[in-house]
Design a protein around this motif. Structure first.
Motif, PDB file in Angstrom:
ATOM      1  N   ILE A 123      -5.189   0.063  -3.907  1.00  0.00           N
ATOM      2  CA  ILE A 123      -4.832   0.102  -2.480  1.00  0.00           C
ATOM      3  C   ILE A 123      -5.936  -0.554  -1.662  1.00  0.00           C
ATOM      4  CG2 ILE A 123      -4.456   1.633  -0.507  1.00  0.00           C
ATOM      5  CD1 ILE A 123      -3.143   3.598  -2.522  1.00  0.00           C
TER       6      ILE A 123
ATOM      7  N   CYS B  55       0.829  -1.215   0.000  1.00  0.00           N
ATOM      8  CA  CYS B  55       0.000   0.000   0.000  1.00  0.00           C
ATOM      9  C   CYS B  55       0.858   1.257   0.000  1.00  0.00           C
ATOM     10  CB  CYS B  55      -0.946  -0.008   1.198  1.00  0.00           C
ATOM     11  SG  CYS B  55      -2.288  -1.185   1.025  1.00  0.00           S
ATOM     12  N   ALA B  56       1.963   1.232   0.743  1.00  0.00           N
ATOM     13  CA  ALA B  56       2.861   2.394   0.753  1.00  0.00           C
ATOM     14  C   ALA B  56       3.460   2.625  -0.631  1.00  0.00           C
ATOM     15  CB  ALA B  56       3.965   2.192   1.784  1.00  0.00           C
TER      16      ALA B  56
ATOM     17  N   GLN C 264       0.968   6.746  -6.662  1.00  0.00           N
ATOM     18  CA  GLN C 264      -0.100   7.726  -6.864  1.00  0.00           C
ATOM     19  C   GLN C 264       0.460   9.147  -6.785  1.00  0.00           C
ATOM     20  OE1 GLN C 264      -3.032   8.163  -3.708  1.00  0.00           O
ATOM     21  NE2 GLN C 264      -4.645   8.036  -5.258  1.00  0.00           N
ATOM     22  N   LEU C 265       1.314   9.389  -5.817  1.00  0.00           N
ATOM     23  CA  LEU C 265       1.915  10.720  -5.687  1.00  0.00           C
ATOM     24  C   LEU C 265       2.779  11.052  -6.899  1.00  0.00           C
ATOM     25  CD1 LEU C 265       2.385  13.251  -3.935  1.00  0.00           C
ATOM     26  CD2 LEU C 265       4.399  12.084  -3.026  1.00  0.00           C
TER      27      LEU C 265
ATOM     28  N   LYS D  17     -10.464   4.526   2.256  1.00  0.00           N
ATOM     29  CA  LYS D  17      -9.793   4.373   0.977  1.00  0.00           C
ATOM     30  C   LYS D  17     -10.723   4.385  -0.227  1.00  0.00           C
ATOM     31  CE  LYS D  17      -5.658   4.841   0.913  1.00  0.00           C
ATOM     32  NZ  LYS D  17      -5.354   6.128   0.380  1.00  0.00           N
TER      33      LYS D  17
ATOM     34  N   MET E 196      -7.577  12.206  -4.669  1.00  0.00           N
ATOM     35  CA  MET E 196      -6.308  11.738  -4.133  1.00  0.00           C
ATOM     36  C   MET E 196      -6.277  11.785  -2.600  1.00  0.00           C
ATOM     37  SD  MET E 196      -2.587  12.883  -5.296  1.00  0.00           S
ATOM     38  CE  MET E 196      -1.164  12.573  -4.294  1.00  0.00           C
TER      39      MET E 196
ATOM     40  N   ASN F  68      -6.205   4.253  -6.027  1.00  0.00           N
ATOM     41  CA  ASN F  68      -6.959   4.161  -4.771  1.00  0.00           C
ATOM     42  C   ASN F  68      -7.691   2.826  -4.688  1.00  0.00           C
ATOM     43  OD1 ASN F  68      -6.466   6.350  -3.147  1.00  0.00           O
ATOM     44  ND2 ASN F  68      -7.996   7.630  -4.115  1.00  0.00           N
TER      45      ASN F  68
ATOM     46  N   GLU G 139       0.724   4.120  -2.760  1.00  0.00           N
ATOM     47  CA  GLU G 139       0.527   5.537  -2.397  1.00  0.00           C
ATOM     48  C   GLU G 139       1.623   6.400  -3.022  1.00  0.00           C
ATOM     49  OE1 GLU G 139      -1.566   7.376  -0.293  1.00  0.00           O
ATOM     50  OE2 GLU G 139      -2.743   5.816   0.680  1.00  0.00           O
TER      51      GLU G 139
ATOM     52  N   TRP H 230      -1.432  16.055   1.182  1.00  0.00           N
ATOM     53  CA  TRP H 230      -1.104  14.630   1.113  1.00  0.00           C
ATOM     54  C   TRP H 230       0.023  14.308   2.079  1.00  0.00           C
ATOM     55  CZ3 TRP H 230       3.180  11.674  -0.068  1.00  0.00           C
ATOM     56  CH2 TRP H 230       2.951  10.326  -0.299  1.00  0.00           C
TER      57      TRP H 230
ATOM     58  N   VAL I 274      -0.173  11.730   5.230  1.00  0.00           N
ATOM     59  CA  VAL I 274       0.757  10.607   5.430  1.00  0.00           C
ATOM     60  C   VAL I 274       1.465  10.746   6.779  1.00  0.00           C
ATOM     61  CG1 VAL I 274       2.895   9.565   4.576  1.00  0.00           C
ATOM     62  CG2 VAL I 274       1.051  10.113   2.991  1.00  0.00           C
TER      63      VAL I 274
END
Length: 168
Positions: free
Chosen positions: A55, A8-9, A15-16, A72, A112, A52, A12, A156, A160
């Motif tokens: 995830i 998942c990290a 996604q960023l 999520k 996001m 998303n 993420e 974001w 986090v």
């Protein structure tokens, strides 16, 4: 640390990276020409929402509560919807002074980071845009996508950081 946390990290972070890459391209186009290719904006929106969903699938595999499902899936979906509706309303009220690309990038940011975080980010973007408006020398349209993207990335990072502090 459990493997699904690591996956998942990584998602993420992906996604960023997608958001920052597309956001920089859109910001440059917005600053230079006041036009952003619609294909770029829609592709970024779809990718953000798909990541998303990925995830969610990875997390749902090993989760017993529905709170993460809400965080999520529903929260980014709500964020994208609220951002789109709110900015489209502003666009129509202002007689289309706000471009449709701004509306799409607001929806991307909402998708996001979710509705609550997006509202805070949109407020920051509006304050930064207002400061730019007050201090500018020329009378040309204000590119708003750079402010939206910057505020989304900032929110974001706060999101986090909050997650890391809570789960430390």
């Amino acid at each position: 640390m459990e493997p699904h946390f690591i996956i998942c990290a990584i998602l993420e972070l992906l996604q960023l990276i997608v958001f920052v890459y597309c956001g920089i391209r859109a910001s440059i186009d917005d600053i230079r020409t006041q036009t952003v290719p619609r294909r770029l904006s829609i592709t970024c929106l779809v990718l953000v929402l798909l990541i998303n969903t990925a995830i969610l699938v990875v997390y749902y595999y090993d989760i017993s509560s529905s709170s993460y499902f809400q965080e999520k899936f529903w929260e980014p979906s709500r964020g994208a919807f609220i951002a789109f509706v709110l900015f489209e309303a502003v666009r129509l009220i202002s007689n289309k002074q706000l471009g449709f690309a701004d509306v799409l990038w607001a929806a991307i940011g909402g998708g996001m980071i979710g509705a609550i975080w997006w509202l805070s980010g949109a407020f920051l973007a509006c304050v930064a845009g207002l400061m730019y408006f007050i201090t500018r020398k020329e009378e040309k349209p204000i590119p708003f996508i750079p402010f939206l993207c910057g505020a989304t990335v900032f929110m974001w990072m706060l999101k986090v950081l909050r997650f890391v502090i809570i789960h430390w």
